[in-house]
Each structure stands twice: as C-alpha cells, then as structure tokens.
Design an enzyme around this catalytic site. Structure first.
Site, PDB file in Angstrom:
ATOM      1  N   LYS A  86       0.843  -1.214   0.000  1.00 15.67           N
ATOM      2  CA  LYS A  86       0.000   0.000   0.000  1.00 15.67           C
ATOM      3  C   LYS A  86       0.873   1.257   0.000  1.00 15.67           C
ATOM      4  CE  LYS A  86      -1.756   1.531   4.061  1.00 15.67           C
ATOM      5  NZ  LYS A  86      -1.490   2.928   4.478  1.00 15.67           N
ATOM      6  N   ASN A  87       1.811   1.313   0.948  1.00 18.66           N
ATOM      7  CA  ASN A  87       2.547   2.572   1.103  1.00 18.66           C
ATOM      8  C   ASN A  87       3.520   2.834  -0.044  1.00 18.66           C
ATOM      9  OD1 ASN A  87       1.042   3.167   3.323  1.00 18.66           O
ATOM     10  ND2 ASN A  87       2.532   2.409   4.808  1.00 18.66           N
ATOM     11  N   CYS A 103      -4.991  12.689  12.974  1.00 19.48           N
ATOM     12  CA  CYS A 103      -5.855  11.553  12.634  1.00 19.48           C
ATOM     13  C   CYS A 103      -5.928  10.661  13.855  1.00 19.48           C
ATOM     14  CB  CYS A 103      -5.328  10.817  11.409  1.00 19.48           C
ATOM     15  SG  CYS A 103      -3.855   9.870  11.759  1.00 19.48           S
ATOM     16  N   ARG A 152       0.269  14.101  13.754  1.00 20.01           N
ATOM     17  CA  ARG A 152       0.885  13.975  12.431  1.00 20.01           C
ATOM     18  C   ARG A 152       1.136  15.326  11.743  1.00 20.01           C
ATOM     19  NH1 ARG A 152      -1.542   8.648   9.651  1.00 20.01           N
ATOM     20  NH2 ARG A 152       0.507   8.627   8.688  1.00 20.01           N
ATOM     21  N   ASP A 202       3.426  -0.178  12.361  1.00 19.16           N
ATOM     22  CA  ASP A 202       2.239  -0.695  11.666  1.00 19.16           C
ATOM     23  C   ASP A 202       1.929  -2.145  12.021  1.00 19.16           C
ATOM     24  OD1 ASP A 202       2.019   1.751  10.487  1.00 19.16           O
ATOM     25  OD2 ASP A 202       2.890   1.154   8.564  1.00 19.16           O
ATOM     26  N   ARG A 215      -9.154   0.148   3.866  1.00 21.06           N
ATOM     27  CA  ARG A 215      -8.213   1.135   3.308  1.00 21.06           C
ATOM     28  C   ARG A 215      -6.911   0.461   2.894  1.00 21.06           C
ATOM     29  NH1 ARG A 215      -6.331   4.632   7.606  1.00 21.06           N
ATOM     30  NH2 ARG A 215      -4.713   4.790   6.042  1.00 21.06           N
TER      31      ARG A 215
HETATM   32  N1  EPU Z   1       6.351  13.768  11.919  1.00 17.13           N
HETATM   33  C1  EPU Z   1       6.599  15.064  12.308  1.00 17.13           C
HETATM   34  N2  EPU Z   1       6.696  16.027  11.337  1.00 17.13           N
HETATM   35  C2  EPU Z   1       6.571  15.746  10.014  1.00 17.13           C
HETATM   36  C3  EPU Z   1       6.330  14.416   9.628  1.00 17.13           C
HETATM   37  C4  EPU Z   1       6.226  13.430  10.600  1.00 17.13           C
HETATM   38  O1  EPU Z   1       6.710  15.338  13.496  1.00 17.13           O
HETATM   39  O2  EPU Z   1       6.687  16.676   9.200  1.00 17.13           O
HETATM   40  C5  EPU Z   1       6.204  12.713  12.941  1.00 17.13           C
HETATM   41  C6  EPU Z   1       4.803  12.108  12.927  1.00 17.13           C
HETATM   42  O3  EPU Z   1       3.883  12.880  13.633  1.00 17.13           O
HETATM   43  C7  EPU Z   1       5.023  10.745  13.539  1.00 17.13           C
HETATM   44  C8  EPU Z   1       6.438  10.410  13.092  1.00 17.13           C
HETATM   45  O4  EPU Z   1       7.035  11.622  12.637  1.00 17.13           O
HETATM   46  O5  EPU Z   1       4.970  10.837  14.928  1.00 17.13           O
HETATM   47  C9  EPU Z   1       6.483   9.391  11.958  1.00 17.13           C
HETATM   48  O6  EPU Z   1       5.715   9.840  10.867  1.00 17.13           O
HETATM   49  P1  EPU Z   1       6.112   9.555   9.358  1.00 17.13           P
HETATM   50  O7  EPU Z   1       6.167  10.848   8.653  1.00 17.13           O
HETATM   51  O8  EPU Z   1       7.311   8.670   9.318  1.00 17.13           O
HETATM   52  O9  EPU Z   1       4.852   8.747   8.881  1.00 17.13           O
HETATM   53  P2  EPU Z   1       4.027   8.999   7.565  1.00 17.13           P
HETATM   54  O10 EPU Z   1       4.930   9.224   6.426  1.00 17.13           O
HETATM   55  O11 EPU Z   1       2.947   9.970   7.813  1.00 17.13           O
HETATM   56  C10 EPU Z   1       4.087   6.498   6.818  1.00 17.13           C
HETATM   57  C11 EPU Z   1       3.077   5.450   6.515  1.00 17.13           C
HETATM   58  C12 EPU Z   1       2.429   4.987   7.811  1.00 17.13           C
HETATM   59  C13 EPU Z   1       3.513   4.457   8.746  1.00 17.13           C
HETATM   60  C14 EPU Z   1       4.574   5.539   8.974  1.00 17.13           C
HETATM   61  C15 EPU Z   1       5.738   5.068   9.829  1.00 17.13           C
HETATM   62  C16 EPU Z   1       2.298   6.071   4.323  1.00 17.13           C
HETATM   63  C17 EPU Z   1       1.189   6.565   3.468  1.00 17.13           C
HETATM   64  N3  EPU Z   1       2.052   5.988   5.624  1.00 17.13           N
HETATM   65  O12 EPU Z   1       3.352   7.562   7.392  1.00 17.13           O
HETATM   66  O13 EPU Z   1       1.551   3.933   7.473  1.00 17.13           O
HETATM   67  O14 EPU Z   1       2.956   4.108   9.987  1.00 17.13           O
HETATM   68  O15 EPU Z   1       5.082   5.984   7.702  1.00 17.13           O
HETATM   69  O16 EPU Z   1       6.336   3.960   9.285  1.00 17.13           O
HETATM   70  O17 EPU Z   1       3.355   5.739   3.805  1.00 17.13           O
HETATM   71  C18 EPU Z   1      -0.258   2.501   7.830  1.00 17.13           C
HETATM   72  O18 EPU Z   1       0.044   1.942   6.757  1.00 17.13           O
HETATM   73  O19 EPU Z   1      -1.114   2.032   8.621  1.00 17.13           O
HETATM   74  C19 EPU Z   1       0.399   3.749   8.191  1.00 17.13           C
HETATM   75  C20 EPU Z   1      -0.065   4.574   9.116  1.00 17.13           C
END
Ligand code: EPU
Length: 471
Positions: free
Chosen positions: A56-57, A150, A155, A348, A443
């Site tokens: 998915k990701n 969310c 986030r 995850d 999803r």
């Molecule tokens: N964070 C910040 N600032 C930012 C971005 C992130 O503080 O600008 C923090 C977030 O709040 C969080 C941490 O960094 O506490 C990690 O967030 P990250 O940005 O790594 O996650 P993401 O890119 O929003 C992706 C996956 C998630 C998965 C995470 C961690 C996608 C679409 N989503 O999210 O997938 O949990 O990386 O591996 O790629 C899922 O599939 O169920 C899912 C939530």
C-alpha cells in the site's frame, strides 16, 4: 520487563460468556442505513497458502511520483484498496489521466492543469499530502489542504515544509491550506536539509522535489524504510539520480525532466506480517509469498523468540508454524516490543502483535514510540476479554496464564492496523466477533476476507443496520 507508574486500568468490559459460545447483541433499531461489518466465528485453525498483495505505502508514494514524470508510468501489482483509489482520484482531480486494469495502473500527468488538492480529497487519504513535492517541483506551485491530525496522532507536516523551503520554495500557511511555489518563476534549487526525525513521508516528499531541483541536494537523517528504497528505484528508473536509499543520507542530483517508467510494486511487508501473526495467534501453520524476508526480519526474530518456527521455503516464500506440536516450548511465550523507525519493530504491526501477546504465556511490555496515540485498539481488545493496562504510549499485556482469554464480542475498528488486530483477536477468540467501521481496514488490506476464508477461517463481510450510537 520494565514496569511503569501511573497505570490507567480501563474499565473491565462486559464480555459474553465463552462457555455459552453464544453472543447476545442488543436488537438493532429500525434504520434503513446499512453498515458493512466483519463477522468472525472462532477459534480458527488456519492452513494453506496466502498470496501477499503489493505494498500500500509503496503504491501511494509511486502514484504521487508519477506526477514528476513526462509521458506514461505503468505500475504493476497495485493493490485494490480504498487508499489507492483515493490517491488515484486525487491524481485525476488534478488532471492526470489514470487507467486501472488487472492490478495495473497507468498514469499520465502531462495534462495536469490544477495544482490544488482540497480538504474533501485530503479527508479520504492523508497521504494525499505527498503530492506537494512533485507539484512544486514540476509545475512550480501547489496548494494542499493541511491534513491535520488523525486517529493515531497529530501527524504534523513541518518537516515536509521546512525541507521544501531548504530547496528554495516559498511556503505559506493560509486558510487551513499550504501554499507552496517556486520563487520568481524559477524552479527549485538543490540544498542541504537534515530531518529532525526520519519521517517516511517527509523523506519521500523531499526525494521527489529534489529529483527535479537545479543542482545537488543532500538530505540527512532520512527514513530507511523499504518504501523509500522502492520510491528511489522508481524515480531512478524514470531518469532521476538518487544515491543512498536505505541509508541515512541521500545525495540527489536534480534533473530538468523525468520520464515515465514501468515498475512492479513490491509485496506489502505489513500485510505479510499480519498473516504471520494470524498463523501465530491461531497456533496454525501457513505459508505465504511473495515476501521479502529482510523486510520482516524484526518480526521473524520476535515470533521466533515466542517459539514459532519460521522457515524460508524459497527466496520469496515463508512458512510460519505455531502448531503446538512444533512450537519450541509448550506454548508461545510473551516478549516485549518497542516500535521504532526501520529497521526497528514497525509501528504498523504494533496493534497486531498486541493481540498475539494477549494469547501468550506471561506478561509483555508494548511501547509505541513513532505515533503518540496508537493504542486505541487496547480498549477494543479488552472488550474481547484481553487483560491490558495501557498508559499513554505504553501497555502491559497479560497473557492467558494471567487470566486473559479471548471471547467474541462487538468491537470497533478505530484505525487501519488497530482494525487488523481485532480480526486477529477475533480469529483466536471463542464465539462470534463482530467488527464495525471496517472501512478503516479496507483502506489497506486487499481481499482480506477471501484470503482468510481460503485459509479456513469462518469470516464473512455482511451488513447491519447502522448503529451511530456505537463508540
Ligand atoms: N512527523 C513530524 N513532522 C513531520 C512528519 C512526521 O513530526 O513533518 C512525525 C509524525 O507525527 C510521527 C512520526 O514523525 O509521529 C512518523 O511519521 P512519518 O512521517 O514517518 O509517517 P508517515 O509518512 O505519515 C508512513 C506510513 C504509515 C507508517 C509511517 C511510519 C504512508 C502513506 N504511511 O506515514 O503507514 O505508519 O510511515 O512507518 O506511507 C499505515 O500503513 O497504517 C500507516 C499509518
């Protein structure tokens, strides 16, 4: 196992008696609106083989990246799930041509004529924010609604925005939207940026943006997740020059143009992990492919520590056995986990592993360090009879020798992976488990019901009159 203070004990849920094997739910009110639910009759024993879908990701990141490319990009093995549908709908709303057939997606974004993603689209998929990088890089401008928090945390997107500024973008927050554009009509310029935290999304946004910036970009403390590696491979195949993916520093030589290419999406490591835990929680033996074992090595270690037998049948097939006769001890033993960025234990899979731990011998400590609010499944697992003491981002899970035993009940999926943990618990529980709000689960899991049915589970997707009072 380290203990901690200020433990909040959730109220003991009313669980139906396992001995009766019958679950009594309140009679539904007269209501014409129907909600889909999953109904599971347990306990299940699974056997056979399951095919793991495309990630998915990775799909979401690569779909966003097609916006960087001139001409058509063809993605194979794209899962048929609602998050992918929502991302495709964002691309179409911007003017890209998106065709979907037989697990493939062909995207041509040459006709993009709009650079704004509105709140309605962002409500469907938070990952829609990732289009900000390619839009600014290729079209010079992007307006994307702020995704907001969310169910699993606040986030923020500060790292995406600060990184884009480091590449010369002008970024403003107005009316709940992020307005980003390149200065004086010039494109992005290469720069240096260190992420305070190795965010997956921010790393992906900045890789896409830097691939089209003028000059060299150095990104440090980046995410090492396999999905980042998949994105780098796709961008490089499309003409980009990204070195270091999978490590903590990326060196990106920007190119003035990228060209659409073809890519097979790698198997979903989180879906594979969920099925590995399904075999473990039901004390069954199943095989699965395709899997990239190095992407689930942390889970292999933990399940092996518990006593499961995991063997690699061929380079892309794993067999997981938790059959009592094959387990290393009498039954699976508890273990502790703390989530962290790759190669650590994936956030995850934290909810699914918590479900498993409720069935193991002994107590465990589960610590969530990636998201600040990813424990809401603990309350739902309690409704199934689990004994969990949760406080903030930590939980002590008491295994079955401490009086925990799972019994079917009515539960609510509050987010994608929390929902998956309820399916797993429902497979292990005696009696009927009814899972509501399954749109969260759909999803991210392709054909989850059929896949489990083929492994022998008694699970069905049906509908019930809407129960808006369920909380
Ligand atoms: N964070 C910040 N600032 C930012 C971005 C992130 O503080 O600008 C923090 C977030 O709040 C969080 C941490 O960094 O506490 C990690 O967030 P990250 O940005 O790594 O996650 P993401 O890119 O929003 C992706 C996956 C998630 C998965 C995470 C961690 C996608 C679409 N989503 O999210 O997938 O949990 O990386 O591996 O790629 C899922 O599939 O169920 C899912 C939530």
């Amino acid at each position: 196992m380290a203990l901690f203070c200020n433990i909040t004990i959730f109220p003991k849920p009313l669980v139906p008696s396992c001995s009766s094997q019958k679950t009594h739910f309140p009679k539904s009110t007269q209501n014409t609106k129907l909600d889909p639910i999953f109904k599971i009759k347990g306990p299940a024993t699974l056997s056979g083989h399951v095919t793991i879908s495309g990630s998915k990701n990775s799909s979401l990141a690569l779909l966003a990246a097609t916006l960087c490319c001139s001409g058509s990009s063809l993605l194979h093995n794209v899962p048929n799930i609602s998050d992918v549908e929502a991302m495709a709908s964002i691309l179409s709303s911007l003017g890209a041509k998106v065709e979907s057939f037989d697990g493939k997606m062909m995207v041509n974004s040459d006709g993009v004529g709009k650079v704004e993603v509105d709140l309605e689209e962002m409500r469907k998929i938070r990952g829609g924010f990732f289009v900000i990088g390619p839009l600014v890089a290729r079209f010079g401008e992007a307006v994307v609604a702020l995704p907001g928090g969310c169910n699993i945390g606040n986030r923020p997107v500060d790292l995406h925005l600060r990184g884009l500024r480091a590449l010369g973008a002008v970024v403003e927050l107005r009316d709940g939207k992020v307005w980003a554009h390149t200065a004086n009509g010039k494109g992005l310029v290469g720069g240096r940026f260190r992420l305070d935290y190795p965010s997956v999304g921010a790393t992906e946004t900045l890789m896409m943006a830097a691939s089209m910036a003028d000059g060299i970009t150095l990104l440090s403390n980046v995410a090492k997740e396999p999905e980042v590696v998949d994105l780098a491979r796709f961008l490089n195949d499309s003409g980009a020059s990204i070195e270091g993916a999978g490590g903590d520093t990326l060196v990106i030589q920007g190119k003035s143009q990228l060209y659409g290419s073809e890519c097979v999406i790698k198997p979903d490591r989180i879906e594979a992990g969920t099925f590995m835990i399904a075999a473990s929680i039901t004390r069954s033996c199943i095989s699965m492919s395709p899997v990239i074992p190095s992407r689930v090595s942390c889970l292999i270690d933990k399940l092996s520590e518990a006593g499961c037998k995991i063997s690699q049948v061929d380079p892309h097939t794993l067999r997981v056995s938790a059959l009592p006769a094959l387990c290393l001890g009498d039954d699976l033993k508890s273990f502790d986990i703390k989530t962290s960025p790759f190669p650590g234990f994936p956030t995850d899979l934290q909810p699914q592993i918590m479900a498993l731990l409720t069935t193991c011998a002994g107590s465990s400590l589960v610590e969530e360090s990636v998201f600040e609010n990813r424990m809401s499944h603990a309350r739902e697992l309690q409704k199934l009879g689990a004994r969990i003491e949760a406080n903030g981002n930590r939980a002590i899970v008491f295994g079955k020798d401490k009086g925990s035993s799972l019994c079917g009940s009515r539960v609510i999926a509050r987010d994608l992976r929390g929902g998956a943990s309820l399916i797993l618990a429902g497979l292990a529980a005696k009696g009927t488990t009814e899972i509501h709000r399954i749109e969260h689960i759909e999803r991210g899991y392709e054909n989850i019901v059929t896949k489990l049915q083929n492994l022998g589970a008694d699970i069905e997707r049906s509908t019930l009159p809407s129960m808006p009072y369920l909380v």
